[in-house]
Design a protein around this motif. Sequence first.
Motif, mmCIF file in Angstrom:
data_model
loop_
_atom_site.group_PDB
_atom_site.id
_atom_site.type_symbol
_atom_site.label_atom_id
_atom_site.label_comp_id
_atom_site.label_asym_id
_atom_site.label_seq_id
_atom_site.Cartn_x
_atom_site.Cartn_y
_atom_site.Cartn_z
ATOM 1 N N ILE A 194 4.122 6.382 4.994
ATOM 2 C CA ILE A 194 4.057 6.698 6.426
ATOM 3 C C ILE A 194 5.145 5.969 7.209
ATOM 4 O O ILE A 194 5.895 6.576 7.976
ATOM 5 C CB ILE A 194 2.686 6.284 7.006
ATOM 6 C CG1 ILE A 194 1.576 7.118 6.369
ATOM 7 C CG2 ILE A 194 2.669 6.464 8.516
ATOM 8 C CD1 ILE A 194 0.205 6.538 6.590
ATOM 9 N N TYR A 195 5.244 4.655 6.999
ATOM 10 C CA TYR A 195 6.203 3.877 7.793
ATOM 11 C C TYR A 195 7.639 4.274 7.453
ATOM 12 O O TYR A 195 8.489 4.377 8.332
ATOM 13 C CB TYR A 195 5.995 2.364 7.575
ATOM 14 C CG TYR A 195 4.709 1.838 8.176
ATOM 15 C CD1 TYR A 195 4.374 2.135 9.502
ATOM 16 C CD2 TYR A 195 3.839 1.041 7.452
ATOM 17 C CE1 TYR A 195 3.209 1.656 10.069
ATOM 18 C CE2 TYR A 195 2.669 0.557 7.995
ATOM 19 C CZ TYR A 195 2.345 0.866 9.306
ATOM 20 O OH TYR A 195 1.189 0.394 9.852
ATOM 21 N N PHE B 225 0.443 4.388 0.448
ATOM 22 C CA PHE B 225 0.276 5.333 1.569
ATOM 23 C C PHE B 225 1.008 4.833 2.810
ATOM 24 O O PHE B 225 1.709 5.579 3.479
ATOM 25 C CB PHE B 225 -1.209 5.513 1.895
ATOM 26 C CG PHE B 225 -1.948 6.286 0.856
ATOM 27 C CD1 PHE B 225 -1.728 7.661 0.704
ATOM 28 C CD2 PHE B 225 -2.847 5.657 0.020
ATOM 29 C CE1 PHE B 225 -2.410 8.376 -0.262
ATOM 30 C CE2 PHE B 225 -3.526 6.375 -0.951
ATOM 31 C CZ PHE B 225 -3.315 7.733 -1.098
ATOM 32 N N LEU B 226 0.802 3.547 3.082
ATOM 33 C CA LEU B 226 1.435 2.993 4.280
ATOM 34 C C LEU B 226 2.949 2.936 4.129
ATOM 35 O O LEU B 226 3.684 3.191 5.090
ATOM 36 C CB LEU B 226 0.871 1.603 4.587
ATOM 37 C CG LEU B 226 -0.619 1.578 4.910
ATOM 38 C CD1 LEU B 226 -1.070 0.184 5.319
ATOM 39 C CD2 LEU B 226 -0.950 2.570 6.033
ATOM 40 N N GLU C 50 8.726 7.170 6.445
ATOM 41 C CA GLU C 50 8.964 8.479 7.063
ATOM 42 C C GLU C 50 9.283 8.321 8.551
ATOM 43 O O GLU C 50 10.284 8.820 9.059
ATOM 44 C CB GLU C 50 7.696 9.341 6.886
ATOM 45 C CG GLU C 50 7.803 10.748 7.411
ATOM 46 C CD GLU C 50 8.459 11.678 6.405
ATOM 47 O OE1 GLU C 50 8.353 11.401 5.196
ATOM 48 O OE2 GLU C 50 9.093 12.655 6.838
ATOM 49 N N LYS C 51 8.392 7.557 9.218
ATOM 50 C CA LYS C 51 8.542 7.416 10.666
ATOM 51 C C LYS C 51 9.843 6.681 11.019
ATOM 52 O O LYS C 51 10.588 7.089 11.919
ATOM 53 C CB LYS C 51 7.347 6.637 11.245
ATOM 54 C CG LYS C 51 7.307 6.599 12.759
ATOM 55 C CD LYS C 51 6.981 7.972 13.343
ATOM 56 C CE LYS C 51 7.082 7.989 14.865
ATOM 57 N NZ LYS C 51 6.823 9.358 15.382
ATOM 58 N N LYS D 128 -2.245 -3.805 11.916
ATOM 59 C CA LYS D 128 -1.864 -2.434 11.555
ATOM 60 C C LYS D 128 -2.794 -1.361 12.119
ATOM 61 O O LYS D 128 -2.344 -0.357 12.660
ATOM 62 C CB LYS D 128 -1.851 -2.300 10.023
ATOM 63 C CG LYS D 128 -0.576 -2.768 9.376
ATOM 64 C CD LYS D 128 -0.572 -2.409 7.905
ATOM 65 C CE LYS D 128 -0.827 -3.645 7.064
ATOM 66 N NZ LYS D 128 -0.780 -3.367 5.620
ATOM 67 N N SER D 129 -4.102 -1.610 11.960
ATOM 68 C CA SER D 129 -5.029 -0.533 12.322
ATOM 69 C C SER D 129 -5.080 -0.308 13.836
ATOM 70 O O SER D 129 -5.611 0.691 14.297
ATOM 71 C CB SER D 129 -6.433 -0.833 11.786
ATOM 72 O OG SER D 129 -6.913 -2.032 12.348
ATOM 73 N N THR E 167 -0.332 2.904 15.866
ATOM 74 C CA THR E 167 0.169 4.064 15.126
ATOM 75 C C THR E 167 1.613 3.746 14.744
ATOM 76 O O THR E 167 2.227 2.857 15.350
ATOM 77 C CB THR E 167 0.157 5.329 16.001
ATOM 78 O OG1 THR E 167 1.058 5.116 17.093
ATOM 79 C CG2 THR E 167 -1.234 5.620 16.534
ATOM 80 N N PRO E 168 2.156 4.458 13.744
ATOM 81 C CA PRO E 168 3.559 4.205 13.385
ATOM 82 C C PRO E 168 4.476 4.344 14.599
ATOM 83 O O PRO E 168 5.425 3.564 14.755
ATOM 84 C CB PRO E 168 3.856 5.284 12.351
ATOM 85 C CG PRO E 168 2.521 5.596 11.750
ATOM 86 C CD PRO E 168 1.524 5.431 12.852
ATOM 87 N N ASP F 194 0.853 -1.191 0.000
ATOM 88 C CA ASP F 194 0.000 0.000 0.000
ATOM 89 C C ASP F 194 0.893 1.248 0.000
ATOM 90 O O ASP F 194 1.627 1.493 0.963
ATOM 91 C CB ASP F 194 -0.888 -0.019 1.255
ATOM 92 C CG ASP F 194 -1.874 1.144 1.268
ATOM 93 O OD1 ASP F 194 -1.484 2.261 0.859
ATOM 94 O OD2 ASP F 194 -3.022 0.945 1.692
#
Lengths: 140, 531
Positions: free
Chosen positions: A35-36, A31-32, A38-39, A123-124, A127-128, A29
Amino acid sequence: MADDIQAASETNPLVSEPGKKVILLIEDDPFLVGIYREKLEIEGYNVLIAEDGLQGLNYAVSQKVDLILLDILIPKLSGIDLLVRLRQDEKGKDVPVIALTNLSGSDDEEKIRSYGVKDYLVKSNYTPGQVVEVIKKYLP
Amino acid sequence: MPVLNLDLLALGIAVAAISILGFIIYFSNRKSVTNRLFLLFTIVSALWGIANYISYKIFDPVFGALSVRLVMFFAVYQAGLFFLLTYIFPQEKYKFSKLVKFIYVPVLFVVSVITLTPLMYSEVIIKEGVTPQPIPAPGMGLFAIVAVSSVIAGLIILIKRLISSKGNARLQFVFLLLGVLMMFGFILVFNFLFTTVFDNSSFVPLSGIFMLPFVFFTFYAISRHELLNVKIIGTEVVTVLLIILSFAEVVLSSSFGEIFFRSGVFIALLVVGILLIRSVIREVRQREQLQLLNKRLEDLDKQKDEFVSMAAHELRSPLTAIKGYVSMIIEGDTGDIPEKARQFLADAMAVTDRLVRLVNNMLNVSRIEEGRIVYQMEETSLIRAIQETYYSFRVEAERKKLDFKLVVPNGLEDNVKVDPDRIREVISNFVSNAIKFTEKGKVNIVMSNPIPGFVKVEVVDTGPGISKEEQSRLFQKFYRAESTSGKTFGTGLGLYITKLLIEKFGGTQGLNSEPDKGSNFWFELPVVKKV
């Protein structure tokens, strides 16, 4: 499989910064992934991205990887099949793996845990930042 | 002495029954090869029975010879049709091979023609007071070869099919074989044993009756193949036996008065018997239909589960992304943000978490119910699990300006054996309900050891409270409490799942509440000694 590995080694995607731990993120995904990545980079890790199972397996057995974040429902090679083949590989059999997926409670979960993953995160539910906390338990 | 001619009556009934069964089968499915062959077989059998009867009752050399030849003529086709019937049974469509079409059938035809000539029986010797005595000729050998081999081949086919088939199909073959065995059994006993050993040929004219078992059982196997059920068959057998007995009584009556009375009983029995069989058939059919429906429901239920599972999984991905972005902004990964924005994002986070819980509940409920869920049981600190949940709800509680506290006494025994993720879901369901329904005042999580060996968690709120009537239904599936404003919330799954999970972990849960004063939802788990 030998050919796959060969191909992957030729196109090394990681500009490795020495001294940093390498995390292989296998996730399809976009988007994920964003996000991951970046974090994890903010937290000071080198991040290697694979968007399907085959690529993920290639990186896992051909690169220096300290920990794998593994999604289960991924193209080309499912997370479960990837685990099976990873555990058969001399280099890949000891790499710590954290399953990071939205599958839960099913028979698959039991199966995945049986391949010695360090943790199984839905996952849901995380949070990262919380995912990073879990990673830190295994990568001090 | 009976007043009726028993011989003729029995033959008449047998011939009529055989023909009627043949035509019923034929008209039930005129296109089916099996049904057509069956009709042919019954017609030939009926004619054979009649010829056989006549051959024993005629005392004229010319007609006598003709009738015994006719008996053999029909017997050829009887044997041939028996073979073909077993060969194709119970198929509706069948193309015969060239071997059958161009060799077997012509051979049958030739042999049947020979049976009509003096090559079969040269003559019939007729003496006063003795049954007519036909004298066989060499053609008899040819007849024997064709007829016997056809019958044996048919029997072998039947037994082979019986062994290789299963379920209903197998029952069909069992019926056929049963009919064949009974037919041969009768013929062996009455046409062979009696005539040779006891020198008594008085039963031979009745040979037509011996065809009845095979015709009847084949009829049954074809027409009732969907109804081969022990209960129905049992009822039918008992009923038919009673009817036959009653009919025999009629036949054996010694006066017309008796005939009249016994006929009445017979008819009454016939009517009641038919009604009885019909009602049993209806009952069995209904049960089968129910089973079918039940199976379909189970399939549907499975499809529903798969759909929910898939949908929930698809819902989780975007939720994960939203949670990820929002949490990173809140945590300052994108730099400083205004306080107001932080508050909004915290709210967004709380709302997203509510959605995550909803999806989790949807996913969990059917799995928990069916025991398909996989629990990761481990010894864990209940305090820690509750602390995490407490923190995740702080923003939501602050937003409503509630007094939101976690009260843990010193030295609390809190080591429990549970699935930590699931126990967090339980607490989340209690706390989210309390915050949702409480407009002002407090929501407190209070932990205690009410008695040694047990740890209790209470979620105490100053919400609207719950009436006694509602309390009893609150832990039921899909039950949704009404708030004071008349609105209902959620899917009605949270507390139901909570109950299932707590029971799974060996605990109890409950609720103390009074309208307008607030509620106290609690659960209690056994404490495990630390290793």
